[in-house]
Write a protein that holds these residues in place. Structure first.
Motif, PDB file in Angstrom:
ATOM      1  N   ASP A 147      41.206  67.908  19.404  1.00  0.00           N
ATOM      2  CA  ASP A 147      41.127  66.930  18.318  1.00  0.00           C
ATOM      3  C   ASP A 147      39.928  67.170  17.408  1.00  0.00           C
ATOM      4  O   ASP A 147      39.920  66.701  16.261  1.00  0.00           O
ATOM      5  CB  ASP A 147      41.060  65.507  18.889  1.00  0.00           C
ATOM      6  CG  ASP A 147      42.438  64.998  19.306  1.00  0.00           C
ATOM      7  OD1 ASP A 147      43.440  65.471  18.742  1.00  0.00           O
ATOM      8  OD2 ASP A 147      42.511  64.142  20.203  1.00  0.00           O
ATOM      9  N   ALA A 178      44.562  62.694   8.571  1.00  0.00           N
ATOM     10  CA  ALA A 178      44.928  62.696   9.987  1.00  0.00           C
ATOM     11  C   ALA A 178      44.054  63.651  10.790  1.00  0.00           C
ATOM     12  O   ALA A 178      43.746  63.383  11.963  1.00  0.00           O
ATOM     13  CB  ALA A 178      46.400  63.076  10.149  1.00  0.00           C
ATOM     14  N   GLY A 182      41.129  61.075  11.362  1.00  0.00           N
ATOM     15  CA  GLY A 182      42.004  60.441  12.339  1.00  0.00           C
ATOM     16  C   GLY A 182      41.983  61.079  13.708  1.00  0.00           C
ATOM     17  O   GLY A 182      42.081  60.377  14.728  1.00  0.00           O
ATOM     18  N   ALA A 183      41.846  62.402  13.782  1.00  0.00           N
ATOM     19  CA  ALA A 183      41.957  63.088  15.068  1.00  0.00           C
ATOM     20  C   ALA A 183      40.886  62.633  16.050  1.00  0.00           C
ATOM     21  O   ALA A 183      41.154  62.438  17.242  1.00  0.00           O
ATOM     22  CB  ALA A 183      41.895  64.602  14.876  1.00  0.00           C
ATOM     23  N   ARG A 186      41.648  59.114  17.145  1.00  0.00           N
ATOM     24  CA  ARG A 186      42.759  59.220  18.090  1.00  0.00           C
ATOM     25  C   ARG A 186      42.238  59.617  19.468  1.00  0.00           C
ATOM     26  O   ARG A 186      42.630  59.043  20.490  1.00  0.00           O
ATOM     27  CB  ARG A 186      43.767  60.239  17.584  1.00  0.00           C
ATOM     28  CG  ARG A 186      44.963  60.470  18.491  1.00  0.00           C
ATOM     29  CD  ARG A 186      45.937  61.458  17.875  1.00  0.00           C
ATOM     30  NE  ARG A 186      45.389  62.804  17.830  1.00  0.00           N
ATOM     31  CZ  ARG A 186      46.023  63.846  17.300  1.00  0.00           C
ATOM     32  NH1 ARG A 186      47.209  63.692  16.726  1.00  0.00           N
ATOM     33  NH2 ARG A 186      45.465  65.037  17.306  1.00  0.00           N
ATOM     34  N   ARG A 207      47.492  56.830  22.229  1.00  0.00           N
ATOM     35  CA  ARG A 207      47.200  57.900  21.274  1.00  0.00           C
ATOM     36  C   ARG A 207      47.786  57.564  19.899  1.00  0.00           C
ATOM     37  O   ARG A 207      47.140  57.759  18.871  1.00  0.00           O
ATOM     38  CB  ARG A 207      47.764  59.220  21.790  1.00  0.00           C
ATOM     39  CG  ARG A 207      47.401  60.453  20.975  1.00  0.00           C
ATOM     40  CD  ARG A 207      47.884  61.716  21.694  1.00  0.00           C
ATOM     41  NE  ARG A 207      47.731  62.913  20.895  1.00  0.00           N
ATOM     42  CZ  ARG A 207      46.623  63.643  20.813  1.00  0.00           C
ATOM     43  NH1 ARG A 207      45.551  63.275  21.496  1.00  0.00           N
ATOM     44  NH2 ARG A 207      46.572  64.735  20.069  1.00  0.00           N
ATOM     45  N   ARG A 208      49.005  57.034  19.885  1.00  0.00           N
ATOM     46  CA  ARG A 208      49.621  56.631  18.628  1.00  0.00           C
ATOM     47  C   ARG A 208      48.834  55.488  17.992  1.00  0.00           C
ATOM     48  O   ARG A 208      48.645  55.469  16.763  1.00  0.00           O
ATOM     49  CB  ARG A 208      51.077  56.216  18.864  1.00  0.00           C
ATOM     50  CG  ARG A 208      51.794  55.670  17.626  1.00  0.00           C
ATOM     51  CD  ARG A 208      51.786  56.664  16.474  1.00  0.00           C
ATOM     52  NE  ARG A 208      52.454  56.131  15.291  1.00  0.00           N
ATOM     53  CZ  ARG A 208      52.285  56.627  14.064  1.00  0.00           C
ATOM     54  NH1 ARG A 208      51.492  57.660  13.850  1.00  0.00           N
ATOM     55  NH2 ARG A 208      52.917  56.082  13.034  1.00  0.00           N
ATOM     56  N   GLU A 211      45.981  57.043  16.251  1.00  0.00           N
ATOM     57  CA  GLU A 211      46.380  57.700  15.000  1.00  0.00           C
ATOM     58  C   GLU A 211      46.431  56.697  13.852  1.00  0.00           C
ATOM     59  O   GLU A 211      45.953  56.962  12.743  1.00  0.00           O
ATOM     60  CB  GLU A 211      47.751  58.362  15.164  1.00  0.00           C
ATOM     61  CG  GLU A 211      47.741  59.600  16.039  1.00  0.00           C
ATOM     62  CD  GLU A 211      49.138  60.154  16.251  1.00  0.00           C
ATOM     63  OE1 GLU A 211      50.109  59.479  15.856  1.00  0.00           O
ATOM     64  OE2 GLU A 211      49.251  61.257  16.803  1.00  0.00           O
TER      65      GLU A 211
END
Length: 294
Positions: A147, A178, A182-183, A186, A207-208, A211
Motif C-alpha cells: 500500500d 486512491a 487512499g492506499a 486503507r 479494507r473497503r 478505501e
C-alpha cells in the motif's frame, strides 16, 4: 479519543527517537535523529494510527497490541511528507505550521531523515516487543509494503507528478487519489483487522471501508485547498492550482464535492453496520475526516 491516541503515539515516538542506539544498531547521529523528530513530532492529527488502534479494538484485539504498528505507520506517513516537501517535489516551506525539514535543516538531511523514518516504520511493525505473533507481523509488513510502494502511495505520487500541467481525466485523478492518499488510509484500517485476527471476509470489508475513507480524506483536503487559508491549514493553500494539477473540484465544482463527500461517508458507514455500538467511535471518525476544517 483522537487526541488520546495521538498522545499515545507521540509519547511512544518521543521515547523511541533518542540518541541512544537500539539493540543491533551501531550509533545514531544526533543531527539525523533531531531531523527525524522534527519530521514526525511536529503535531498532526495522527488519523492513520488512530484507525489502526481503534479498529483493532473494535474488532476485539487486546489493548496495546496495535501501538507498535500504529507508530510505525505514522513514521512512514511522515517520511512521505518530508520527501513530498522537498524542492524536487512539492517545494513546500511549511508543514503543520512549522518549517519543513529541509528548511529547518538542509535538503540532504531531509532526504536521510525520510529514509530513516521509512525503514523505522518496518522495524517497529515487526518489533520484538510489540507482542504480535510473527504471522501477524508478516501480514502487516506485506500489506504496508504494497500500500505504500510502487503500486500504492509512491506510485500515486509519481502519477501526480506526471500529470502536472495536463488535463488529467476523472479516472486518472481518482486513481491518483486512491494510490497517493487512499492506499495508506486503507492500510491503516486493514491493519486493525489483521492485528485483531479477522478472517478474510472481515478484512476485505474493513479494507473497503478504508478505501472509501481515503477517498473522502483526499476530497476534503482538495476542498480545503480551495476554501481555507494557510493559517488554518498549517501549510500553503492553493497549491493544486499553482502546480497545474487537475482536481475533481476543478472539474465538477464545490457543490458536487460536498455531495460526493456525503455519499462516501454514507457508503463507508454502511460497512460498519454489523458492529453496532462498537463502531460509534469509527463512525465519528468517518464524519471528522469528511468535515474537518484543517
Amino acid at each position: 479519543m483522537l487526541k488520546s491516541r495521538a498522545t499515545q503515539v507521540d509519547n511512544f515516538l518521543t521515547g523511541y527517537l533518542n540518541a541512544a542506539a537500539q539493540n543491533g544498531e551501531i550509533a545514531r547521529p544526533e543531527r539525523l535523529v533531531s531531523a527525524m523528530r522534527h519530521g514526525v513530532l511536529n503535531g498532526g492529527k495522527r488519523i492513520r494510527p488512530f484507525f489502526v488502534m481503534e479498529i483493532a479494538q473494535m474488532l476485539g484485539a487486546e489493548e496495546g497490541l496495535a501501538l507498535y504498528p500504529a507508530a510505525g505507520l505514522e513514521c512512514l506517513h511522515s517520511y512521505s511528507l518530508v520527501h513530498d516537501d522537498l524542492p524536487a517535489m512539492d517545494d513546500d516551506e511549511l508543514r503543520r505550521g512549522k518549517p519543513t525539514v529541509h528548511i529547518a535543516y538542509d535538503e540532504a538531511t531531509a532526504i536521510l531523515a525520510g529514509d530513516a523514518l521509512l525503514t523505522l516504520a518496518f522495524d517497529l511493525t515487526v518489533h520484538e516487543k510489540s507482542g504480535l505473533l510473527p504471522k501477524t507481523q508478516v501480514e502487516l509488513v506485506r500489506s504496508l509494503a504494497r500500500d505504500s510502494g510502487v503500486g500504492g502511495m509512491v506510485g500515486g505520487q509519481q502519477l501526480d507528478l506526471d500529470n502536472e500541467n495536463k488535463d488529467a481525466g476523472e479516472d486518472m485523478i481518482s486513481r491518483i487519489h486512491a494510490m497517493k492518499t487512499g492506499a495508506l488510509i486503507r492500510y491503516s484500517c486493514e491493519a486493525g483487522a489483521i492485528i485483531a485476527g479477522s478472517d478474510q471476509e472481515e478484512r476485505q470489508n474493513i479494507r473497503r471501508y478504508g478505501e472509501l475513507v481515503g477517498l473522502a480524506f483526499q476530497l476534503a483536503d482538495d476542498l480545503l485547498d480551495v476554501t481555507s487559508d494557510a493559517a488554518s491549514m498549517g501549510k500553503a493553500t492553493g497549491k493544486d492550482a499553482d502546480a497545474g494539477k487537475s482536481t475533481l473540484i476543478a472539474i465538477h465544482g464545490v457543490e458536487w464535492a460536498l455531495k460526493r463527500l456525503d455519499q462516501l461517508v454514507e457508503e463507508a458507514e454502511s460497512l460498519l453496520a454489523p458492529y453496532g455500538e462498537k463502531a460509534d467511535i469509527i463512525r465519528a471518525a468517518t464524519q471528522f475526516v469528511a468535515k474537518r476544517q484543517s
